[in-house]
Write an enzyme that holds these catalytic residues in place. Sequence first.
Site, PDB file in Angstrom:
ATOM      1  N   SER A  23       0.821  -1.219   0.000  1.00  0.00           N
ATOM      2  CA  SER A  23       0.000   0.000   0.000  1.00  0.00           C
ATOM      3  C   SER A  23       0.850   1.262   0.000  1.00  0.00           C
ATOM      4  CB  SER A  23      -0.930   0.009   1.223  1.00  0.00           C
ATOM      5  OG  SER A  23      -0.187  -0.208   2.407  1.00  0.00           O
ATOM      6  N   HIS A 156     -39.885  24.449 -11.638  1.00  0.00           N
ATOM      7  CA  HIS A 156     -39.896  23.690 -12.911  1.00  0.00           C
ATOM      8  C   HIS A 156     -39.076  24.401 -13.989  1.00  0.00           C
ATOM      9  CE1 HIS A 156     -43.375  21.536 -11.134  1.00  0.00           C
ATOM     10  NE2 HIS A 156     -43.752  22.750 -10.762  1.00  0.00           N
ATOM     11  N   SER A 277     -12.814  27.730 -27.325  1.00  0.00           N
ATOM     12  CA  SER A 277     -12.972  26.571 -28.196  1.00  0.00           C
ATOM     13  C   SER A 277     -11.834  26.569 -29.218  1.00  0.00           C
ATOM     14  CB  SER A 277     -14.314  26.648 -28.913  1.00  0.00           C
ATOM     15  OG  SER A 277     -14.283  25.909 -30.119  1.00  0.00           O
ATOM     16  N   LYS A 283     -16.498  31.418 -28.832  1.00  0.00           N
ATOM     17  CA  LYS A 283     -16.928  30.714 -27.630  1.00  0.00           C
ATOM     18  C   LYS A 283     -16.172  31.123 -26.378  1.00  0.00           C
ATOM     19  CE  LYS A 283     -18.992  26.838 -27.959  1.00  0.00           C
ATOM     20  NZ  LYS A 283     -20.189  26.376 -27.356  1.00  0.00           N
ATOM     21  N   ASN A 285     -16.547  29.348 -22.711  1.00  0.00           N
ATOM     22  CA  ASN A 285     -17.297  28.262 -22.087  1.00  0.00           C
ATOM     23  C   ASN A 285     -17.155  28.217 -20.563  1.00  0.00           C
ATOM     24  OD1 ASN A 285     -18.170  27.316 -24.610  1.00  0.00           O
ATOM     25  ND2 ASN A 285     -16.293  26.122 -24.901  1.00  0.00           N
ATOM     26  N   GLU A 290     -18.882  23.284 -15.267  1.00  0.00           N
ATOM     27  CA  GLU A 290     -19.209  21.960 -15.817  1.00  0.00           C
ATOM     28  C   GLU A 290     -18.369  20.864 -15.161  1.00  0.00           C
ATOM     29  OE1 GLU A 290     -18.939  22.196 -20.121  1.00  0.00           O
ATOM     30  OE2 GLU A 290     -20.241  23.945 -20.119  1.00  0.00           O
TER      31      GLU A 290
HETATM   32  N1  ARG Z   1      -1.789  -1.225   4.758  1.00  0.00           N
HETATM   33  C1  ARG Z   1      -2.689  -1.671   5.774  1.00  0.00           C
HETATM   34  C2  ARG Z   1      -4.010  -0.912   5.651  1.00  0.00           C
HETATM   35  O1  ARG Z   1      -4.018   0.074   4.989  1.00  0.00           O
HETATM   36  C3  ARG Z   1      -2.106  -1.440   7.112  1.00  0.00           C
HETATM   37  C4  ARG Z   1      -2.542  -2.405   8.155  1.00  0.00           C
HETATM   38  C5  ARG Z   1      -1.955  -3.724   7.866  1.00  0.00           C
HETATM   39  N2  ARG Z   1      -2.289  -4.685   8.852  1.00  0.00           N
HETATM   40  C6  ARG Z   1      -2.117  -5.963   8.635  1.00  0.00           C
HETATM   41  N3  ARG Z   1      -2.433  -6.750   9.566  1.00  0.00           N
HETATM   42  N4  ARG Z   1      -1.642  -6.432   7.500  1.00  0.00           N
HETATM   43  O2  ARG Z   1      -5.005  -1.302   6.154  1.00  0.00           O
END
Ligand code: ARG
Length: 457
Positions: A23, A156, A277, A283, A285, A290
């Site tokens: 992560s 409306h 544009s 134009k 815009n 948007e």
């Molecule tokens: N990267 C994990 C998360 O975002 C952190 C916690 C990880 N815990 C574990 N027991 N693998 O949730």
Amino acid sequence: MAQLWGGRFTKATDQMVYDFNASIGFDQKLFSQDVRGSRAHVKMLASVGVITEAEKDEILAGLDGIEADVESGKLEITSEYEDVHSFVEANLIDRIGDAGKKLHTGRSRNDQVALDMRLYTRDQVEKTADELRHLLGTILGIMEEHIDTIMPGFTHLQKAQPITLAHHMGAYFEMFKRDVLRLQDIRERMNYCPLGSGALAGTTYPLDRDMTAKLLDFYGPTANSMDGVSDRDYLIEFLSALCTIQMHLSRFSEEVIIWNSNEYRFVEIDDAYSTGSSIMPQKKNPDIAELVRGKTGRVYGALTSLLTTMKGIPLAYNKDMQEDKEMAFDAMETVQNCIVLFDGMLETMTFNKEVMAASAKNGFTNATDAADYLVNHGVPFRDAHGIIGQVVLYCIEKGIAIDDMSLEELKAISPAFDADIFDAISMETCVNKRLTVGAPGHDAMVQEIASCKAFLA
Ligand code: ARG
């Protein structure tokens, strides 16, 4: 591959498994929260005697060094580490050796990530509320300047009754004010510290959870360790509040787009907030409005995603919960950008008062008041409604407003009309007689503006 847990394994992790599981690519956003949490944790560990004062000082100095080096760019957070927690701990051990190995005593990545995410979210809740307050200030400025600027009010998307620009803006003030209050409410409810929940069942070390909670500016520790590690309700609440903010911005954007159209010309968006544009030279815009409207989808997506992720997770921590981050981060950043850009667009927009006033006058927005006039002259409301219906039909055929008819023409339809009809149906009278609480009349708006000011003070 720098992992914290190699001991019980006899084989290296498959590379695809490692990448799928990691992560670090997105949780590095939590770096400063992670270091902050670690500081509080080691101070507490020393205070309850689990580590020595000297070890605490060594760890704190090591964390300071890591933070300084990351900030200066000397140390890079790379995919060599599984997550931000491993990055900090591995670097600490590299730097200070054995004392660094004590940092994780009485702690799990489960309560660590629960804390990091909560700290990060709390900051974002506050930042979003600040940006909304600034937007409210811009809206209030327009209300004060345009308390007597008449425009048509719609139902409306058909012209209905005359209102003022201040009144229309006041409606958005109320929406964003509720959003601010919602954020304050979320902050209150979420402000408890999960650190010390351990992996799920607390710990056998004599941790002082009140102390870490206080050091991290929480009201106190979370009450149940299983819930502490696996609660993401606060994030769902925040995403839900972000969805509502974005829905309000999207409605407002839609109005700006309509008002800025060649047909309406109620407003002109500043050049700095418009785009051109590549083929049509004429134009200009309303792309910002948007895009704000368009980005609503991804913010709703983040809420739906997290609700769906959470719905099947048994207690306590499960890796599914790692999916709480990417879309939530995106939603937080998206909504903040939308608030700031919308605010700037609004602040620099020009309002075409004459066009709005003429549109109100030429759209029969005073038809209700004309019927009320007849009621005040003894005609039952249902009959008055029918008479004014005929008056409107007559005007449509001639291409004029009710105000443009002569008294003779009016009397030919109903003898109840008198010379005072013209004053009774002028746009100014129509607006300023509407004095019920929350209505557009000048005196009612003075009250409303005062309470808006009081809210922002
Ligand atoms: N990267 C994990 C998360 O975002 C952190 C916690 C990880 N815990 C574990 N027991 N693998 O949730």
